[in-house]
Motif scaffolding. Structure first.
Motif, short mmCIF file in Angstrom:
data_model
loop_
_atom_site.label_atom_id
_atom_site.label_comp_id
_atom_site.label_asym_id
_atom_site.label_seq_id
_atom_site.Cartn_x
_atom_site.Cartn_y
_atom_site.Cartn_z
N GLY A 254 -5.19 -5.94 -1.43
CA GLY A 254 -5.22 -4.48 -1.35
C GLY A 254 -6.60 -3.91 -1.63
O GLY A 254 -7.04 -2.94 -1.00
N SER B 297 -1.10 -0.25 -0.60
CA SER B 297 -0.92 -1.50 -1.34
C SER B 297 -0.56 -1.23 -2.79
O SER B 297 0.31 -1.89 -3.36
N GLY C 273 -3.21 -6.52 2.62
CA GLY C 273 -2.64 -5.71 1.55
C GLY C 273 -1.15 -5.50 1.76
O GLY C 273 -0.70 -5.39 2.90
#
Length: 408
Positions: free
Chosen positions: A59, A68, A281
């Motif tokens: 992320g 994320s 992510g």
């Protein structure tokens, strides 16, 4: 347990009405844990830690850190809730209460849906324009709904609740009816896998491992022969042109669903190879595919693929570790002598293992780790695989590890 299917209306961050009870559970269990002085446990922390760590790294370097972060917070809430369920279910008679509540409430919700279907009460049926005439109830997604009804069927089998057989068979009928109304091909596979698993365990208990293996081989051979003999495309065409909505929206659309998932797998892998090994992510596949103008922009619809493409190598290791630990705990449950340990509170623990196996299969074409009740199954199986505390009423009959016939 009772409000698991109440996911509509949704709130910010994909929250649902049932999450109010989840938060309440976490708060009350935290107070109890802080004052009880008891030794606590947290199952599945290692694999979830790897999934969360992999997701956090992906992320940070990925294109959508905000998306994320939201998913990682949801992951933390789910693992905390699983730990809470695990610890309270180890107290006297709580496991029985939780499983019975899940089973009986699911029958109640299924009956409400069937009555709404017969009376054409659309606000309860949960029909949406995007899903045609598939009945979602308050679950918001046909695949989520199908998985919930399948798990509920196995929960009723595991608990043997309601107690009276005629009422229990009425419950099976309502749950199956509600399941059929979702028109889910994936759900049918989940149900079949769980039923065959229970049948094999039953044969093993009565006739031995060789007979159980023979059953699995015969079942696989019949399925393979049918696939080779029967023209599935002809069946799909017949179903699509039958004029029956249930057939047209289940078998009739199965080829389209398969081809769409194949395209999505190909696109997700392309995205992974182009964006780097660390992943894009958590929960970013759909938006990233859309931003890069791929022709089929959807979520991954595959827990195992998503673990790699969205969370990188650590995510892949985490999902494998989760599968292995869940399988190990399930094997312990099946080896427990009947009616001993926590199995004294669940007449047929194999039903919970069958539900967990069905969700493991579903993870290949849905992202079931987002399904709240999957974590209920994981927590309950983890409880059944452990030894009760010395002061627990069931500790007088401690479970054993080896060689016993599986409890069905």
């Amino acid at each position: 347990m009772a409000f698991q299917p109440i996911l509509q209306p949704t709130g910010p961050g994909h929250t649902s009405p049932v999450d109010l009870f989840t938060v309440g559970t976490l708060a009350l269990v935290a107070i109890w844990a802080a004052t009880s002085g008891r030794k606590l446990g947290a199952p599945f922390v290692l694999p979830m830690g790897l999934l969360i760590l992999g997701g956090a790294i992906a992320g940070l370097v990925g294109p959508l850190p905000g998306t994320s972060l939201l998913q990682l917070l949801q992951d933390l809430a789910l693992i905390a809730w699983t730990a809470a369920l695990f610890n309270i279910a180890r107290r006297p008679n709580v496991l029985r209460m939780l499983t019975t509540t899940f089973a009986c409430s699911a029958i109640g919700w299924a009956t409400v849906l069937v009555v709404a279907y017969m009376a054409h009460i659309s606000v309860i049926e949960g029909i949406s324009a995007a899903d045609g005439n598939r009945l979602l109830f308050t679950l918001g997604d046909p695949n989520y709904a199908a998985a919930y009804w399948v798990v509920s069927l196995f929960m009723v089998f595991a608990t043997k609740r309601p107690r009276r057989a005629p009422v229990r068979w009425f419950g099976y009928t309502m749950l199956l009816w509600a399941f059929v109304l979702t028109e889910s091909n994936g759900g049918l596979l989940e149900l079949a896998v769980g039923v065959v698993f229970i049948a094999a365990l039953t044969v093993r208990r009565r006739h031995g491992a060789v007979a159980a293996l023979a059953l699995l081989l015969v079942t696989g051979s019949v399925a393979g022969a049918a696939a080779q003999t029967v023209s599935f495309s002809a069946v799909q065409q017949w179903a699509a042109q039958s004029g029956q909505p249930l057939l047209a929206n289940s078998l009739g659309r199965s080829d389209n669903s398969t081809s769409q998932r194949s395209v999505l797998v190909h696109e997700s892998l392309q995205l992974y190879y182009s964006d780097g090994l660390l992943g894009s992510g958590p929960r970013t596949t759909k938006q990233t595919l859309y931003d890069k103008q791929y022709p089929y922009a959807k979520e991954a619809h595959d827990d195992y693929l998503a673990a790699l493409t969205e969370r990188g190598p650590l995510g892949a290791i985490g999902i494998v570790a989760l599968l292995l630990i869940a399988a190990w705990r399930s094997a312990r449950v099946l080896r427990m002598p009947p009616g001993q340990g926590f199995g004294a509170q669940v007449p047929r623990p194999a039903g919970l293992v069958a539900g967990l196996l069905a969700m493991g299969v579903a993870g290949a074409y849905y992202q079931v780790l987002h399904f709240r009740f999957v974590w209920i199954l994981l927590a309950l199986v983890a409880v059944l695989a452990t030894v009760p505390d010395p002061d627990h009423p069931d500790a007088a009959r401690p479970p054993a590890d080896g060689g016993e016939a599986p409890r069905l």
